[in-house]
Write an enzyme that holds these catalytic residues in place. Sequence first.
Site, short mmCIF file in Angstrom:
data_model
loop_
_atom_site.label_atom_id
_atom_site.label_comp_id
_atom_site.label_asym_id
_atom_site.label_seq_id
_atom_site.Cartn_x
_atom_site.Cartn_y
_atom_site.Cartn_z
N CYS A 111 64.19 28.34 -11.08
CA CYS A 111 65.61 27.82 -10.44
C CYS A 111 65.54 27.03 -9.22
O CYS A 111 64.45 26.62 -8.93
CB CYS A 111 66.63 29.05 -10.23
SG CYS A 111 66.34 30.18 -8.94
N HIS A 137 47.80 43.07 -6.23
CA HIS A 137 48.41 44.38 -5.60
C HIS A 137 49.55 44.74 -6.33
O HIS A 137 49.78 45.98 -6.38
CB HIS A 137 48.59 44.07 -4.18
CG HIS A 137 47.43 44.12 -3.04
ND1 HIS A 137 47.51 44.09 -2.11
CD2 HIS A 137 46.09 43.95 -3.67
CE1 HIS A 137 46.37 44.09 -1.41
NE2 HIS A 137 45.47 43.76 -2.32
#
Length: 151
Positions: free
Chosen positions: A65, A98
């Site tokens: 966006c 992670h």
Amino acid sequence: MEVALGCDHGGYALKEPIRQYLASKGISCRDVGTDSEDSVDYPVYGMKVAQLVSSGGCQRGILICGSGIGMSIVANRLAGVRAALCHDIYTARLSRQHNDANVLVLGARVIGPGLALEIVKTWFETGFEGGRHKRRIDLIDKLAGKGKPKA
Ligand code: RB5
């Protein structure tokens, strides 16, 4: 792997180069729109991609966006979706290592196409490290009361 790809009018300019990049790497893509710069509501397209990833219909998603913020808020509402808004290579890499991010969010009014494509490349080429990070991502859905995370 199939990637769900969606944007609003603010992200449309970046969608085509990303679609072409995925095609050049042989990564199959399900484009859910939008398909022009005519004004639309980002939650509609964000939810389409998030639902495909949450249901397992697609393994990954990319949302674009203007700022990347609205799409991030939308996508992270669904169980099993770990959407990461990344505007640099470091966070793109860490979101995979992670956080096992399965949706990459970009703001087309924040970064240009050159950096965006490098981020996409890094995001797809980086694996999840597992171990303590797996325990932590499992805790996200557990603590949020969303039930057992998808495998
Ligand atoms: C649209 O003008 C803009 O608000 C949208 O693309 C996005 O940045 C929302 O977070």
